[in-house]
Write an enzyme that holds these catalytic residues in place. Structure first.
Site, PDB file in Angstrom:
ATOM      1  N   ARG A  60       0.843  -1.204   0.000  1.00 55.81           N
ATOM      2  CA  ARG A  60       0.000   0.000   0.000  1.00 55.81           C
ATOM      3  C   ARG A  60       0.871   1.244   0.000  1.00 55.81           C
ATOM      4  O   ARG A  60       1.389   1.658   1.041  1.00 55.81           O
ATOM      5  CB  ARG A  60      -0.914   0.014   1.226  1.00 55.81           C
ATOM      6  CG  ARG A  60      -1.987  -1.056   1.209  1.00 55.81           C
ATOM      7  CD  ARG A  60      -2.949  -0.828   2.366  1.00 55.81           C
ATOM      8  NE  ARG A  60      -4.071  -1.763   2.347  1.00 55.81           N
ATOM      9  CZ  ARG A  60      -5.135  -1.666   3.123  1.00 55.81           C
ATOM     10  NH1 ARG A  60      -5.214  -0.667   3.994  1.00 55.81           N
ATOM     11  NH2 ARG A  60      -6.110  -2.542   3.059  1.00 55.81           N
ATOM     12  N   ASP A  62       1.917   5.187  -0.106  1.00 55.02           N
ATOM     13  CA  ASP A  62       1.362   6.397   0.483  1.00 55.02           C
ATOM     14  C   ASP A  62       1.073   7.450  -0.584  1.00 55.02           C
ATOM     15  O   ASP A  62       1.480   7.321  -1.743  1.00 55.02           O
ATOM     16  CB  ASP A  62       2.335   6.978   1.510  1.00 55.02           C
ATOM     17  CG  ASP A  62       2.445   6.136   2.764  1.00 55.02           C
ATOM     18  OD1 ASP A  62       1.502   5.373   3.052  1.00 55.02           O
ATOM     19  OD2 ASP A  62       3.477   6.228   3.452  1.00 55.02           O
ATOM     20  N   TYR A 123      12.215  -0.945  -3.847  1.00 51.40           N
ATOM     21  CA  TYR A 123      11.926   0.463  -4.095  1.00 51.40           C
ATOM     22  C   TYR A 123      13.178   1.178  -4.584  1.00 51.40           C
ATOM     23  O   TYR A 123      14.305   0.778  -4.278  1.00 51.40           O
ATOM     24  CB  TYR A 123      11.459   1.158  -2.809  1.00 51.40           C
ATOM     25  CG  TYR A 123      10.034   0.862  -2.403  1.00 51.40           C
ATOM     26  CD1 TYR A 123       9.001   1.737  -2.728  1.00 51.40           C
ATOM     27  CD2 TYR A 123       9.724  -0.280  -1.679  1.00 51.40           C
ATOM     28  CE1 TYR A 123       7.690   1.487  -2.340  1.00 51.40           C
ATOM     29  CE2 TYR A 123       8.417  -0.549  -1.282  1.00 51.40           C
ATOM     30  CZ  TYR A 123       7.406   0.337  -1.613  1.00 51.40           C
ATOM     31  OH  TYR A 123       6.110   0.079  -1.237  1.00 51.40           O
ATOM     32  N   ARG A 211      11.339   5.964   3.406  1.00 48.15           N
ATOM     33  CA  ARG A 211      11.582   7.407   3.398  1.00 48.15           C
ATOM     34  C   ARG A 211      12.355   7.863   4.635  1.00 48.15           C
ATOM     35  O   ARG A 211      13.111   8.847   4.579  1.00 48.15           O
ATOM     36  CB  ARG A 211      10.257   8.142   3.262  1.00 48.15           C
ATOM     37  CG  ARG A 211       9.635   7.963   1.872  1.00 48.15           C
ATOM     38  CD  ARG A 211       8.159   8.254   1.853  1.00 48.15           C
ATOM     39  NE  ARG A 211       7.869   9.596   2.318  1.00 48.15           N
ATOM     40  CZ  ARG A 211       6.667   9.996   2.727  1.00 48.15           C
ATOM     41  NH1 ARG A 211       5.648   9.143   2.747  1.00 48.15           N
ATOM     42  NH2 ARG A 211       6.480  11.226   3.122  1.00 48.15           N
TER      43      ARG A 211
END
Length: 287
Positions: A60, A62, A123, A211
């Site tokens: 999921r 953001d 990622y 992040r």
């Protein structure tokens, strides 16, 4: 959605990508534009379904986070799949907005679960440190950092974060969820255009983990923190307010990895177990 498919139904795997700029994340929300909301609406329309499908996703993302290799699934009656599967991609292309595309729709193997069967997610986070800023054509996918970055220092600091750890210091805690993860890769490379890209791969990620890791390593790369600092933050195992969560637009979900078909069900079962570190008690979402 579990791993068992009801008799007379098939599980459909979707491979898709999207530009997260104008989405309030993946997860459906009543009054906001989301990837799940757009996709479920489009699927219901093009297949003329009385009820919307219920999508399960690998990760999921953001608000503002992009995806190149996202994976989702839904279950569908066999006769509906037989009627629509060969025309589904073309019809979705005509119905979906231009910032989300479905590249593949196929019947999933037995035991497949888009979320729980995954063994890793990869990622990329892209940063530009040129003193003039970021190429305007890439500004929606690259973070501008105003100080020059030392990639070697960032890689040295990243090495201390690899492996299985409690990443509570780098995650936004969620009730009932563990923050134990296995970080399989965290490396930085500067390309010929000067863009510095972090590759971050783990079995799963807790909320804001990527992040936050990037934010900590940028502090090392620009000389504001020593190389040892990110490892010290990790060892403290509590949320650290000095760790900056970088903006979402530099982050892209590049790929999701799955085991061989015969191992899908076992992996899905294993991933549902609450994890603990050896000799410790136990304790996710997007990044």
């Amino acid at each position: 959605m579990g791993d068992e498919v009801e008799p007379g139904h098939v599980r459909v795997r979707l491979d898709l990508s999207y530009d997260g700029k104008d989405f309030s994340g993946w997860a459906k929300q009543r009054t906001l534009r989301t990837v799940q909301g757009e996709l479920e609406s489009a699927l219901q329309t093009v297949m003329r379904l009385k009820e919307p499908v219920d999508l399960t996703v690998a990760g999921r993302t953001d608000a503002g986070v992009h995806a190149r290799g996202q994976v989702a699934q839904f279950d569908l009656a066999e006769e509906v799949w037989a009627e629509h599967h060969d025309k589904l991609l073309r019809r979705l292309a005509g119905r979906l907005p231009h910032d989300v595309r479905v590249w593949k729709a196929a019947e999933a193997p037995e035991g497949f679960n888009a979320r729980f069967s995954a063994i890793w997610r990869r990622y990329a986070y892209r940063v530009g440190d040129h003193q003039a800023g970021v190429d305007p054509l890439r500004r929606g996918h690259v973070l501008w950092h105003q100080w020059p970055l030392d990639v070697d220092a960032m890689n040295e600091a990243a090495a201390a974060l690899l492996g299985e750890h409690d990443f509570a210091a780098y995650c936004k805690k969620r009730e009932g969820a563990t923050t134990i993860r296995t970080l399989q890769e965290l490396s930085w490379v500067r390309d010929a255009d000067g863009i510095v890209t972090a590759t971050v791969r783990a079995d799963a990620f807790c909320h804001n983990m990527v992040r936050s890791l990037v934010g900590a390593l940028l502090h090392v790369g620009d000389g504001h923190r020593p190389v040892e600092w990110p490892g010290q933050v990790l060892a403290a195992a509590v949320r650290d307010s000095s760790v900056h969560v970088v903006k979402p637009h530099g982050l892209t979900l590049e790929e999701v990895g799955y085991p061989a078909d015969e191992l899908l069900a076992a992996r899905s079962k294993e991933a549902r177990n609450m994890r603990t570190l050896p000799g410790a008690g136990g304790g996710c979402g997007g990044c």
